[in-house]
Design a protein around this motif. Structure first.
Motif, PDB file in Angstrom:
ATOM      1  N   VAL A 134       0.861  -1.177   0.000  1.00 16.26           N
ATOM      2  CA  VAL A 134       0.000   0.000   0.000  1.00 16.26           C
ATOM      3  C   VAL A 134       0.900   1.231   0.000  1.00 16.26           C
ATOM      4  O   VAL A 134       1.746   1.400   0.882  1.00 16.26           O
ATOM      5  CB  VAL A 134      -0.923   0.025   1.232  1.00 16.26           C
ATOM      6  N   GLY A 161      -6.591   2.347  -4.488  1.00 16.27           N
ATOM      7  CA  GLY A 161      -6.739   1.683  -3.198  1.00 16.27           C
ATOM      8  C   GLY A 161      -8.050   1.959  -2.507  1.00 16.27           C
ATOM      9  O   GLY A 161      -9.117   1.629  -3.008  1.00 16.27           O
ATOM     10  N   SER A 182       0.402   0.246   6.039  1.00 13.00           N
ATOM     11  CA  SER A 182       1.485  -0.046   5.105  1.00 13.00           C
ATOM     12  C   SER A 182       2.710  -0.489   5.889  1.00 13.00           C
ATOM     13  O   SER A 182       3.076   0.167   6.886  1.00 13.00           O
ATOM     14  CB  SER A 182       1.820   1.182   4.253  1.00 13.00           C
ATOM     15  N   GLU A 225      -0.385  -4.841   4.938  1.00 14.75           N
ATOM     16  CA  GLU A 225      -0.898  -3.832   4.005  1.00 14.75           C
ATOM     17  C   GLU A 225      -2.416  -3.909   4.013  1.00 14.75           C
ATOM     18  O   GLU A 225      -2.974  -5.005   3.862  1.00 14.75           O
ATOM     19  CB  GLU A 225      -0.394  -4.089   2.579  1.00 14.75           C
ATOM     20  N   VAL A 227      -6.359  -1.427   3.355  1.00 17.94           N
ATOM     21  CA  VAL A 227      -7.145  -0.210   3.181  1.00 17.94           C
ATOM     22  C   VAL A 227      -8.607  -0.555   3.435  1.00 17.94           C
ATOM     23  O   VAL A 227      -8.981  -1.712   3.550  1.00 17.94           O
ATOM     24  CB  VAL A 227      -6.994   0.387   1.754  1.00 17.94           C
ATOM     25  N   LEU A 300     -12.105  -2.879  -4.101  1.00 14.08           N
ATOM     26  CA  LEU A 300     -11.418  -1.658  -3.713  1.00 14.08           C
ATOM     27  C   LEU A 300     -12.309  -0.494  -4.127  1.00 14.08           C
ATOM     28  O   LEU A 300     -13.411  -0.696  -4.645  1.00 14.08           O
ATOM     29  CB  LEU A 300     -10.046  -1.592  -4.385  1.00 14.08           C
ATOM     30  N   SER A 329      -4.317   6.597  -1.506  1.00 18.93           N
ATOM     31  CA  SER A 329      -3.688   5.277  -1.382  1.00 18.93           C
ATOM     32  C   SER A 329      -3.828   4.503  -2.678  1.00 18.93           C
ATOM     33  O   SER A 329      -4.753   4.730  -3.463  1.00 18.93           O
ATOM     34  CB  SER A 329      -4.324   4.472  -0.239  1.00 18.93           C
ATOM     35  N   ALA A 330      -2.878   3.592  -2.891  1.00 23.86           N
ATOM     36  CA  ALA A 330      -2.915   2.718  -4.059  1.00 23.86           C
ATOM     37  C   ALA A 330      -2.235   1.408  -3.692  1.00 23.86           C
ATOM     38  O   ALA A 330      -1.414   1.354  -2.771  1.00 23.86           O
ATOM     39  CB  ALA A 330      -2.210   3.368  -5.251  1.00 23.86           C
ATOM     40  N   LEU A 331      -2.597   0.343  -4.392  1.00 26.21           N
ATOM     41  CA  LEU A 331      -1.942  -0.955  -4.224  1.00 26.21           C
ATOM     42  C   LEU A 331      -0.966  -1.127  -5.385  1.00 26.21           C
ATOM     43  O   LEU A 331      -1.389  -1.257  -6.542  1.00 26.21           O
ATOM     44  CB  LEU A 331      -2.963  -2.093  -4.213  1.00 26.21           C
TER      45      LEU A 331
END
Length: 521
Positions: A134, A161, A182, A225, A227, A300, A329-331
């Protein structure tokens, strides 16, 4: 008689004939939609699609205000019920966790085109589940586009995310909803560690954890990790949508699932772009996962945030008005995931500005160009709502910031709960539905509004004292912070435990309109 009527019509002007045809079609269509059972099903489907956007209130046009509210409540209760119960991680036997380093993109991932009757999208297969991290922005004040995240961190690929508050649909991507973890640390949270929240997370071994979990429970399971988002659609190999299409209509989607051997499947569906791609239902995404024998899967954030980036290139077509959105946020997928350390950009903040029309660069540029052309006479305005003091206190289990936004949350797609410890699930993201006419503090739920709901068995949404989404702020756009104690976790092996208190809360400031819901992005 018929001959004489037809002759009379022929003597009409083309305008009269056109109006007659239009009114005739309108009468037949409205009669079908409002007087037949198939018409009711179509209207409900259209209302579902609107409910999971920022414009939930408008669903009354299809089914009326009372039925709209009943549909919203049912959606929230069903989503919470789908998240109940923890997945059996022993069913996942990781066989593709590689020790090989300096792998090529083809050794890490595979991307395929996918399509359905109303949608087009991408499916990304990730062979080593431990490569997922993350990632959050590295500077305060605004979110970050995934292409920039990938280039900055050296990642191979990435998808959007968790949810966030999005005032006017023009937020800056800096006000997350729910929580972010994270590297085994809580980077941000709106609730204390005992409050269940809809979660998408990965353990140190790369096992996907999805459903209603508190942060304490995630840490106990060794989640590194994670979200906030929802709903879960497959648990222990069993589909959770067994009737209907899932109740969210069609739209852009981002989802992740895991096979028994640990392989991850990411699905990103484009939508809201006729005739190219309208979007997919939850059931359609679930069925795609079932074709790959996925054991656990969930969504997500979706809507205008849905996107896939590979090697710095955007492969999908986001429904966002200005292209890629700034996100909190992002994966991301890394060849060397251990080399990334998340920035604690929310630590120490007493206010979190969610942005909005008055600060969105592309929007302001567009407005200025229209003014120069004489097509716009005034500056954009938002509708302020009176400032209210937060009615609950949030605590963070360490490393994160507990926040309270002013204004109404936008849906990236779910409902919120009070940050006071309880057994109820928390909050809603940027694209989730919320009961019309109510506002709430951000919590941890899925499709996205700002209301408090109980998990599973049908809790009644409870509006909190302060507006939650990004559309309604006090006259000065801020809400004073509430005090909170923050238990700071100490890392012990795979997880962390809350021990000493330390930390603070932050108010989220944003320009939001009253009654706007949190929607899926």
């Amino acid at each position: 008689m018929w001959t004489s009527a037809l002759n009379g019509l022929r003597r009409w002007s083309w305008l009269k004939r056109s109006l007659f045809v239009i009114f005739g079609l309108a009468f037949l269509t409205s009669s079908f939609l409002f007087l037949t059972e198939p018409g009711l099903k179509i209207r409900k489907w259209m209302a579902e699609t609107v409910i999971t956007t920022q414009h939930r209130d408008w669903a009354w046009m299809f089914v009326g205000a009372q039925m709209r509210d009943e549909m919203v409540q049912l959606l929230q209760d069903t989503t919470d019920a789908m998240g109940q119960g923890h997945v059996d991680l022993s069913r996942i036997k990781i066989t593709k966790q590689g020790s090989k380093k300096n792998r090529t993109i083809d050794e890490l991932i595979k991307v395929d085109d996918i399509s359905g009757p109303t949608w087009k999208g991408k499916k990304m297969t990730v062979y080593d589940p431990t490569t997922v991290r993350v990632v959050v922005p590295n500077k305060q004040g605004e979110g970050e586009r995934i292409t920039d995240m990938v280039k900055r961190t050296g990642a191979v690929a990435g998808v959007n995310g968790g949810a966030f508050y999005d005032p006017d649909g023009l937020g800056n991507g800096f006000a997350p909803i729910g929580f972010i973890m994270s590297g085994g640390e809580v980077i941000f949270t709106e609730h204390e560690g005992s409050v269940p929240q809809h979660s998408i997370g990965f353990t140190k071994e790369g096992k996907l954890v999805v459903g209603l979990y508190s942060i304490d429970e995630l840490m106990k399971q060794g989640v590194q990790e994670a979200v906030f988002w929802k709903p879960r659609i497959i648990a222990d190999g069993k589909p959770l949508i067994t009737q209907g299409d899932g109740g969210w209509g069609i739209g852009p989607r981002t989802a992740v699932g895991q096979k028994a051997d640990g392989t991850l499947i990411f699905i990103v569906i484009d939508g809201r772009q006729p005739p190219y791609s309208l979007g997919a239902t939850l059931r359609e995404v679930q069925d795609l996962f079932l074709e790959d024998d996925v054991q656990n899967a969930g969504f997500l954030d979706g809507g205008a945030s849905s996107e896939l980036v590979v090697d710095g290139e955007l492969l999908t077509k986001p429904a966002s008005r200005y292209g890629e959105r700034r996100l909190p946020s992002a994966l991301l997928i890394f060849d060397h995931p251990e080399e990334y350390d998340a920035d604690h950009i929310w630590d120490g903040l007493k206010k979190i500005d969610a942005g909005g029309a008055k600060t969105h660069p592309e929007f302001l540029k567009e407005q200025e160009e229209l003014r120069k052309k004489g097509q716009l006479n005034s500056t954009p305005k938002t509708t302020p709502v009176p400032s209210k003091s937060p009615d609950s206190t949030g605590t963070k289990p360490g490393g994160g910031v507990t926040s309270k936004p002013s204004g109404t949350p936008r849906q990236t797609e779910s409902p919120n709960v009070s940050s006071t410890p309880s057994s109820k699930p928390a909050g809603e993201p940027s694209d989730s539905p919320k009961p019309p006419g109510s506002t709430a503090t951000p919590g941890g739920s899925s499709p996205g509004t700002g209301t408090t709901t109980s998990p599973g068995t049908g809790g009644t949404p409870k509006a909190s004292a302060s507006p939650a989404e990004t559309n309604g702020a006090s006259p000065n756009g801020t809400v004073p912070p509430s005090p909170a104690t923050t238990p700071k976790p100490t890392t012990t092996g795979a997880g962390t435990q809350s021990t000493a208190p330390s930390g603070q809360t932050a108010a989220v400031q944003g320009q939001t309109q009253q009654n706007q819901t949190v929607k899926p992005n």
